[in-house]
Design a protein around this motif. Structure first.
Motif, PDB file in Angstrom:
ATOM      1  N   SER A  26      19.885  15.694 -24.495  1.00  0.00           N
ATOM      2  CA  SER A  26      20.587  16.531 -23.989  1.00  0.00           C
ATOM      3  C   SER A  26      21.702  16.206 -22.859  1.00  0.00           C
ATOM      4  O   SER A  26      21.559  15.565 -21.862  1.00  0.00           O
ATOM      5  CB  SER A  26      19.613  17.614 -23.118  1.00  0.00           C
ATOM      6  N   ARG A  28      24.091  16.921 -19.866  1.00  0.00           N
ATOM      7  CA  ARG A  28      23.909  17.924 -18.703  1.00  0.00           C
ATOM      8  C   ARG A  28      24.991  18.171 -17.802  1.00  0.00           C
ATOM      9  O   ARG A  28      25.260  19.447 -17.540  1.00  0.00           O
ATOM     10  CB  ARG A  28      22.909  17.164 -17.563  1.00  0.00           C
ATOM     11  N   GLN A  29      25.842  17.271 -17.831  1.00  0.00           N
ATOM     12  CA  GLN A  29      27.279  17.384 -17.095  1.00  0.00           C
ATOM     13  C   GLN A  29      28.154  16.476 -17.564  1.00  0.00           C
ATOM     14  O   GLN A  29      27.941  15.227 -17.925  1.00  0.00           O
ATOM     15  CB  GLN A  29      26.763  17.133 -15.833  1.00  0.00           C
ATOM     16  N   ASP A  43      19.953  13.632 -20.215  1.00  0.00           N
ATOM     17  CA  ASP A  43      18.428  13.789 -19.646  1.00  0.00           C
ATOM     18  C   ASP A  43      17.692  12.524 -20.198  1.00  0.00           C
ATOM     19  O   ASP A  43      16.580  12.498 -19.663  1.00  0.00           O
ATOM     20  CB  ASP A  43      17.977  15.099 -20.225  1.00  0.00           C
ATOM     21  N   VAL A  69      23.867  20.149 -26.559  1.00  0.00           N
ATOM     22  CA  VAL A  69      24.728  20.525 -25.149  1.00  0.00           C
ATOM     23  C   VAL A  69      24.758  22.252 -25.335  1.00  0.00           C
ATOM     24  O   VAL A  69      24.976  22.790 -26.288  1.00  0.00           O
ATOM     25  CB  VAL A  69      26.039  19.828 -25.150  1.00  0.00           C
ATOM     26  N   LYS A 119      20.958   6.821 -18.083  1.00  0.00           N
ATOM     27  CA  LYS A 119      21.102   8.184 -18.595  1.00  0.00           C
ATOM     28  C   LYS A 119      22.535   8.725 -18.517  1.00  0.00           C
ATOM     29  O   LYS A 119      22.798   9.789 -17.957  1.00  0.00           O
ATOM     30  CB  LYS A 119      20.264   9.268 -17.692  1.00  0.00           C
TER      31      LYS A 119
END
Length: 130
Positions: A26, A28-29, A43, A69, A119
């Protein structure tokens, strides 16, 4: 067991279907710094084999398999080489990261790096000397 799973449908052997799917990474940012550097925070760890790079007109595109995403992420950038970063879900298990660059994307071939580290996925646009 794997051969047996292939021979049976998911309805008959649902455990086989679940075992075959890898967990999704996933996103995240997305952080842009120095105008030519993009850091994508995840993640979990990303394997380099999950990343494919394409050069299309003025876009450098990274396709990341087994990823997700939500929501899509878009950033305008005031860098010398990079003007926009767009990260979106293209298919259920495929995320695309599109970097809009100045000039033809093919001119960045050999100068762009996508390096997974822990990550994080770091994307760097190198100078002409690289």
């Amino acid at each position: 067991m794997a051969l047996a799973c292939v021979a049976l449908s998911a309805a008959v052997a649902p455990d086989c279907a679940l075992a075959a799917e890898k967990p999704l990474v996933s996103i995240r940012q997305v952080q842009v710094s120095d105008g030519d550097r993009v850091d994508i925070l995840l993640d979990r760890r990303l394997d380099p084999s999950q990343i494919r790079t394409d050069f299309i007109n003025d876009i450098i595109q990274f396709s990341i398999s087994d990823a997700s995403v939500y929501p899509a992420k878009i950033s305008s950038v005031s860098g010398t080489n990079l003007s926009k970063v767009f990260v979106y879900q293209y298919a259920p298990r495929l995320v695309r990261v599109r970097l809009t660059v100045s000039g033809r994307a093919e001119s960045y071939q050999g100068r762009v790096q996508a390096i997974p580290s822990g990550k994080m996925l770091g994307i760097r646009l190198g100078s002409d000397s690289i």
